[in-house]
Design an enzyme around this catalytic site. Sequence first.
Site, PDB file in Angstrom:
ATOM      1  N   SER A  62     -73.269 -22.697  40.668  1.00  0.00           N
ATOM      2  CA  SER A  62     -74.644 -23.146  40.903  1.00  0.00           C
ATOM      3  C   SER A  62     -75.656 -22.104  40.442  1.00  0.00           C
ATOM      4  O   SER A  62     -75.370 -20.910  40.381  1.00  0.00           O
ATOM      5  CB  SER A  62     -74.858 -23.435  42.381  1.00  0.00           C
ATOM      6  OG  SER A  62     -73.877 -24.311  42.853  1.00  0.00           O
TER       7      SER A  62
HETATM    8  N1  SAH Z   1     -70.689 -23.018  45.173  1.00  0.00           N
HETATM    9  C1  SAH Z   1     -69.957 -23.186  43.958  1.00  0.00           C
HETATM   10  C2  SAH Z   1     -70.317 -24.523  43.333  1.00  0.00           C
HETATM   11  C3  SAH Z   1     -69.161 -25.174  42.766  1.00  0.00           C
HETATM   12  S1  SAH Z   1     -69.432 -26.790  42.103  1.00  0.00           S
HETATM   13  C4  SAH Z   1     -70.283 -22.051  43.009  1.00  0.00           C
HETATM   14  O1  SAH Z   1     -71.390 -21.516  43.082  1.00  0.00           O
HETATM   15  O2  SAH Z   1     -69.449 -21.690  42.170  1.00  0.00           O
HETATM   16  C5  SAH Z   1     -68.719 -27.791  43.351  1.00  0.00           C
HETATM   17  C6  SAH Z   1     -67.254 -27.622  43.616  1.00  0.00           C
HETATM   18  O3  SAH Z   1     -66.873 -28.593  44.581  1.00  0.00           O
HETATM   19  C7  SAH Z   1     -66.344 -27.843  42.416  1.00  0.00           C
HETATM   20  O4  SAH Z   1     -65.546 -26.715  42.204  1.00  0.00           O
HETATM   21  C8  SAH Z   1     -65.492 -29.050  42.828  1.00  0.00           C
HETATM   22  O5  SAH Z   1     -64.152 -29.002  42.355  1.00  0.00           O
HETATM   23  C9  SAH Z   1     -65.547 -28.957  44.332  1.00  0.00           C
HETATM   24  N2  SAH Z   1     -65.243 -30.193  45.058  1.00  0.00           N
HETATM   25  C10 SAH Z   1     -65.608 -31.462  44.746  1.00  0.00           C
HETATM   26  N3  SAH Z   1     -65.140 -32.326  45.684  1.00  0.00           N
HETATM   27  C11 SAH Z   1     -64.481 -31.574  46.607  1.00  0.00           C
HETATM   28  C12 SAH Z   1     -63.763 -31.888  47.815  1.00  0.00           C
HETATM   29  N4  SAH Z   1     -63.639 -33.130  48.266  1.00  0.00           N
HETATM   30  N5  SAH Z   1     -63.206 -30.864  48.509  1.00  0.00           N
HETATM   31  C13 SAH Z   1     -63.305 -29.584  48.066  1.00  0.00           C
HETATM   32  N6  SAH Z   1     -63.957 -29.238  46.926  1.00  0.00           N
HETATM   33  C14 SAH Z   1     -64.538 -30.218  46.205  1.00  0.00           C
END
Ligand code: SAH
Length: 216
Positions: A62
């Site tokens: 993000s």
């Molecule tokens: N806070 C993170 C943002 C990652 S993007 C950062 O700054 O790097 C969102 C993430 O949520 C992705 O890696 C995706 O694989 C994960 N995600 C999506 N659905 C999910 C679920 N049901 N349970 C766990 N993770 C999930």
Amino acid sequence: MNPEFTYQRDRMVRLVEARGVRDARVLEAMRAIPRHQFVPEHMRAQAYSDHALPIGSNQTISQPYVVARMTELLKVEAGHSVLEVGTGSGYQTAILSKLSKRVFSLERISDLAHQAIDRMRQLGLENVKIQTFDGTVGWSDMAPFDRILVTAGAPKAPQPLIEQLRVGGLLLIPEGGRQEQRLVVYRKLRHGVRRSVGEPVMFVPLVGRHGWEKEQ
Ligand code: SAH
């Protein structure tokens, strides 16, 4: 501490502050965590610009402002136990680890979870536990949580997460459509919740039993 990128990191924090994030603990945590270690090696030069970046497996780290804003809205305190859904790179996880007592983070893609675990180890962040599974069902063994942060976009807040929140606790989640969502804060009351809707954001979809059925 690694002196690499210190100048860029300070500038990133000043930018975030200029955009309205004033919580000193949040800004301090962002000054402490080396964001360049959370992006692919060939993108390190862009790690401190204020935008999201690809981290592989079709997911993104993000944007710094959004991380800062969400963390500020979550009002994390030093004694808190926090659940994060959507570990991704682990950058937000690392920020939460600086501000709270314990962080439990769930990621559905095991490759990403393993890379994030390695990063926590490299940075010596010992109050973090990361596991691979569908975070829309929460982590009942570790509940209740003082704070829950979902970092993927959902049609609505998964009921198990509301159930696993302590009374008085806060849940922050991007709610809305697949392309655009709004930051929504739930406060758990003795009976029910209070919901407040905030600014628009764009997150990858929360895919799981209580989220979107498919990635696209
Ligand atoms: N806070 C993170 C943002 C990652 S993007 C950062 O700054 O790097 C969102 C993430 O949520 C992705 O890696 C995706 O694989 C994960 N995600 C999506 N659905 C999910 C679920 N049901 N349970 C766990 N993770 C999930």
